[in-house]
Design a protein around this motif. Structure first.
Motif, PDB file in Angstrom:
ATOM      1  N   GLU A  59       0.838  -1.208   0.000  1.00 13.59           N
ATOM      2  CA  GLU A  59       0.000   0.000   0.000  1.00 13.59           C
ATOM      3  C   GLU A  59       0.869   1.252   0.000  1.00 13.59           C
ATOM      4  OE1 GLU A  59      -2.168   1.711   3.669  1.00 13.59           O
ATOM      5  OE2 GLU A  59      -3.706   0.587   2.571  1.00 13.59           O
ATOM      6  N   GLY A  87      -2.600  -5.056  -4.149  1.00 16.74           N
ATOM      7  CA  GLY A  87      -2.153  -3.976  -5.009  1.00 16.74           C
ATOM      8  C   GLY A  87      -0.797  -4.167  -5.648  1.00 16.74           C
ATOM      9  N   ALA A 124      -7.064  -3.520  -4.441  1.00 12.42           N
ATOM     10  CA  ALA A 124      -6.166  -3.202  -5.551  1.00 12.42           C
ATOM     11  C   ALA A 124      -6.782  -2.144  -6.461  1.00 12.42           C
ATOM     12  CB  ALA A 124      -5.849  -4.458  -6.347  1.00 12.42           C
ATOM     13  N   HIS A 128      -5.253   1.698  -6.894  1.00 17.96           N
ATOM     14  CA  HIS A 128      -4.775   2.120  -8.210  1.00 17.96           C
ATOM     15  C   HIS A 128      -5.730   3.095  -8.900  1.00 17.96           C
ATOM     16  CE1 HIS A 128      -1.197  -0.343  -8.240  1.00 17.96           C
ATOM     17  NE2 HIS A 128      -1.897  -1.388  -7.853  1.00 17.96           N
TER      18      HIS A 128
END
Length: 256
Positions: A59, A87, A124, A128
């Motif tokens: 993260e 992620g 994720a 993003h």
């Protein structure tokens, strides 16, 4: 924001330099993430990271604009899929020795039709910057990368078959384990001519198969040599090593 375009940065002529992190300490992660590295690689196989510190490290990398890669524990395919959902952009699976090993790895980290990755990228997609998490899926098919570690004699023997696996984006060389495997007597010598020859062979084979060649480099000098062989991603040193060397240098300088 969107998934980092790591693949395009690793294209022809491209090169990515990554830090290597194994300490579960946010301030250590932040120091390396703010340094002039292109990416951060979290070492779960031999580092001290647990799932919580790994999740937070990924993260932190994403929020500071760095692609996060993870070197997984051996055969831990369930964590592989979780790291992507946390992620991560790239995954490195150790001790891949056969095409079947590589295929099993790909199956859990690539969405259908290439693999069988289960759908659930809630965090994720959020990290993003996808307003619609369904938009993450088609991009993840190409922008999340899977690397098979090549570090044994069997892996070297089976390299053409490993490289032929659909969905495997590249190979990642572990020079230390490779040197032990190739020495014939268990000797660690990652700069031996036998190991160097294998390292050059792996880079050439990856290029011929249109796959990405990546490697761990102990020193900056190793990075430059490997880059000359055709490697497009190198992870250099480690947070452990930098802290130990820095502490020793500081004490020596201060003592006069």
């Amino acid at each position: 924001m969107a998934l980092p375009r790591l693949r395009s940065r690793l294209g022809d002529g491209g090169f990515v330099l990554s830090s290597w992190l194994g300490i579960p300490e946010p301030l250590v992660h932040e120091a390396f993430l703010r340094a002039d590295f292109d990416a951060a690689t979290f070492d779960v196989q031999h580092g001290l990271l647990d799932v919580a510190s790994l999740r937070d490290g990924i993260e932190r990398a994403v929020l500071l604009g760095r692609p996060a890669l993870v070197r997984l524990p051996i055969e831990d395919r369930s964590l592989a899929a979780r790291c992507l959902d946390f992620g991560a952009t790239g995954l490195i699976m150790p001790m891949i020795e056969t095409a079947e090993d590589a295929r099993a790895f790909v199956s859990v980290v690539k969405y259908p039709p290439t693999g069988l990755r289960s759908y659930g990228p809630t965090r994720a997609a959020q990290l993003h910057g996808y307003d619609d998490r369904n938009a993450y899926v088609p991009e993840a098919r190409t922008e999340t990368l899977a690397f098979a570690m090549i570090e044994t004699s069997a892996a070297l023997d089976n390299l053409p078959e490993i490289l032929a696996i659909d969905g495997l984006d590249g190979v990642f060389v572990g020079p230390s384990d490779l040197s032990i495997a190739l020495s014939g007597n268990g000797t660690l010598d990652p700069r031996s001519e036998t190991t160097e020859s294998a390292i050059r062979q792996i880079a050439a084979s990856a290029a011929s198969a249109d796959k990405i060649a990546a490697i761990y480099a102990a020193t900056p000098q190793d990075v430059q040599r490997y880059r000359g062989y055709g490697y497009r991603l190198a992870c250099v040193g480690s947070d452990f090593g930098v802290l130990a060397a820095g502490a020793a240098a500081l004490a020596k300088a201060a003592a006069g």
